[in-house]
Design an enzyme around this catalytic site. Sequence first.
Site, PDB file in Angstrom:
ATOM      1  N   HIS A  18      10.926  90.067  50.817  1.00 42.27           N
ATOM      2  CA  HIS A  18      11.982  90.789  51.526  1.00 42.27           C
ATOM      3  C   HIS A  18      13.128  91.180  50.601  1.00 42.27           C
ATOM      4  CE1 HIS A  18      14.095  86.960  51.567  1.00 42.27           C
ATOM      5  NE2 HIS A  18      13.067  86.403  52.205  1.00 42.27           N
ATOM      6  N   LYS A  21       3.508  85.926  52.393  1.00 41.81           N
ATOM      7  CA  LYS A  21       4.588  86.352  53.288  1.00 41.81           C
ATOM      8  C   LYS A  21       5.256  87.588  52.696  1.00 41.81           C
ATOM      9  CE  LYS A  21       5.743  81.940  55.376  1.00 41.81           C
ATOM     10  NZ  LYS A  21       6.842  80.993  55.546  1.00 41.81           N
ATOM     11  N   HIS A  30      14.599  88.646  48.361  1.00 36.67           N
ATOM     12  CA  HIS A  30      13.878  88.326  47.129  1.00 36.67           C
ATOM     13  C   HIS A  30      14.180  89.367  46.051  1.00 36.67           C
ATOM     14  CE1 HIS A  30      11.000  86.130  49.978  1.00 36.67           C
ATOM     15  NE2 HIS A  30      11.546  85.196  49.229  1.00 36.67           N
TER      16      HIS A  30
HETATM   17  N1  ARG Z   1      10.578  80.606  48.442  1.00 35.38           N
HETATM   18  C1  ARG Z   1      11.872  80.447  49.028  1.00 35.38           C
HETATM   19  C2  ARG Z   1      12.132  81.558  50.059  1.00 35.38           C
HETATM   20  O1  ARG Z   1      11.549  82.586  49.981  1.00 35.38           O
HETATM   21  C3  ARG Z   1      12.984  80.512  48.014  1.00 35.38           C
HETATM   22  C4  ARG Z   1      12.948  79.388  47.018  1.00 35.38           C
HETATM   23  C5  ARG Z   1      14.308  79.057  46.501  1.00 35.38           C
HETATM   24  N2  ARG Z   1      14.315  78.038  45.534  1.00 35.38           N
HETATM   25  C6  ARG Z   1      14.239  76.724  45.772  1.00 35.38           C
HETATM   26  N3  ARG Z   1      14.211  75.911  44.744  1.00 35.38           N
HETATM   27  N4  ARG Z   1      14.235  76.252  46.980  1.00 35.38           N
HETATM   28  O2  ARG Z   1      12.925  81.371  50.933  1.00 35.38           O
END
Ligand code: ARG
Length: 591
Positions: free
Chosen positions: A141, A138, A144
């Site tokens: 963004h 994905k 991130h």
């Molecule tokens: N991968 C998730 C996203 O991009 C963020 C993860 C955040 N951390 C967690 N422990 N849920 O939205």
Amino acid sequence: MACFFRRRVALQLAEVCGLSEDVFIPLISAVPVSKKQSAADLCVSVKRLLQNGAVAAGGDLQSKTQALANQMKRDAVVEEVSAGRGVILFRLNKLILAQKLLEQLRSEPDVFGVKSELLHHLQGGRTLVEFSSPNIAKKFHAGHLRSTIIGNFIANLKKALGKEVIRVNYLGDWGMQFGLLGAGFERFGSQEKLRTQPLEHLFEVYVQVNREAERDESVRSAAAEFFRRLEQNEDQALALWRQFREITVDEYKRIYQRLGVHFDHYSGEAFHHHQTQNVLDVLMSQGLLKTTEKGTAVVDLSEAGDMSSYATLVRSDGTSLYITRDVAAALDRKQRFGFDEMIYVTDKSQTVHFQQLFHILQTMGHQWTERCVHVAFGLVQGMSTRRGEVVFLEDVLEEARSRMLNNMRQSSSERKYFLITLLPVDIGDVQTVIVFYSVLMFIKCVCQDFRGPLMSDYKFDWDKVLQAHGDTGVFLQYTHARLCSLLRRHASETHSCCDVSPLVDSRSVSVLQHLLRYDEVLLQSANELQPRHLVIFLMTLSHLAASAHRELPVKGSSAAVAQARLCLFSAVRSVLANGMRILGITPVEKM
Ligand code: ARG
């Protein structure tokens, strides 16, 4: 060293108020340079003395302030005590101030501030910081990127304060999207492209398969089938998944390195997926998991136990969810790393998710959840490149690079001229690369982002981000590089001890007074987990250093004056460098 002075003032307060000195230490603060009407260096608010029971309530605040100020003794260090508006002001002997601060900065430049008494309660222990956490196939963004920068800052800060820090990247590497990706790759994937442009290719496949799945039932069922194979640990499906993951992690590692960010662990949802059944069993045995009519399994999070709020942990088809894996991950981390505190950094759209997560852990009886924090930040709008919307982190890096080159070519200022000569189109020089990336790391920190509260949204603006004048990352780098060059030029004149008596002019005093605040700024940053206090402190330090540099020449001054000024500049350089490193910027020595 600020503690030395705080102690001296605490001593006076303790004598007058009749409590232990320690009570006063956290109540004493350095007067910000910008707010100085008087020559006071430290102050204590009488309201806070009241709140802490150090003085009796009742009566008029101002006359109380006045009376307290009158009672305080003066001595060789605390030269004058006066009453401000609701605050008692303390003026320190400026020679002792200079001597103590510079002495410490010379002997232990790297621990200046961080070993302060004010921060003792924050030292020691183990902190797990989870940040960046992109999703395979994905978009990476702006959220991130922001998480990467903020998480890196928090990890650096905790480390500087003496904690053992574990940096975790929690990849989005599981879920139905892998069914789609797997099925898509089997249809139109290319091993060749996967090797040469892994992130782009996976994204491309993912977008294409999503499009086809919308109108083609057979694609949807192929995806469901692929995901089922994954969930059942089927070798071939797993091998492909593993390949996607490994290639993605390698790519990210390379990019993070460009940013000067590293992780101790690359974990992800997949790893914890296998632990979810265990979590569900525990919840079940605790009587916390309820099956609904729809066939889902939920945890009731309402106060009244009426399901007015709940979290779903199992879908009706029996599969686990994002939050289920997060519960498993938290429990596993606690067991494996034995952290004292855990910090998650994501944009604020996940606030409810983390509230629910903490609530579930709390309900399961895990007291340590109190030491889990979600650091949320606002959304970034309008971050796009000339090619369109930002999809890959690398695009942002490239965009920043080309815009910066362009800016510099068009500029005539001396500083930018330097940069141009150092920054050929194909960047070869290591220093230059560092300058460039630290600017980038600072992209949002200063111009638009780090100066304000993290929770506010903001509109991304490339021009503001990359400007070299004003309060930007370039300015910090520039100040640092200039100080380095000054110190290099006079290397032979810089001796280890110096007579500070030439440092009583107002410029030097302002710099020293500002340095006195460093530990408080670190404390504030650590309490709020917000970088802006440190950013603003460093910007002010750079401004003060710039005017001191302009008005306090070294060249042409008598040996004693030159020596003292070099001492001061060297101290500023150390603090600037330490602070920049905490923010995630590698200070450069040449520009
Ligand atoms: N991968 C998730 C996203 O991009 C963020 C993860 C955040 N951390 C967690 N422990 N849920 O939205």
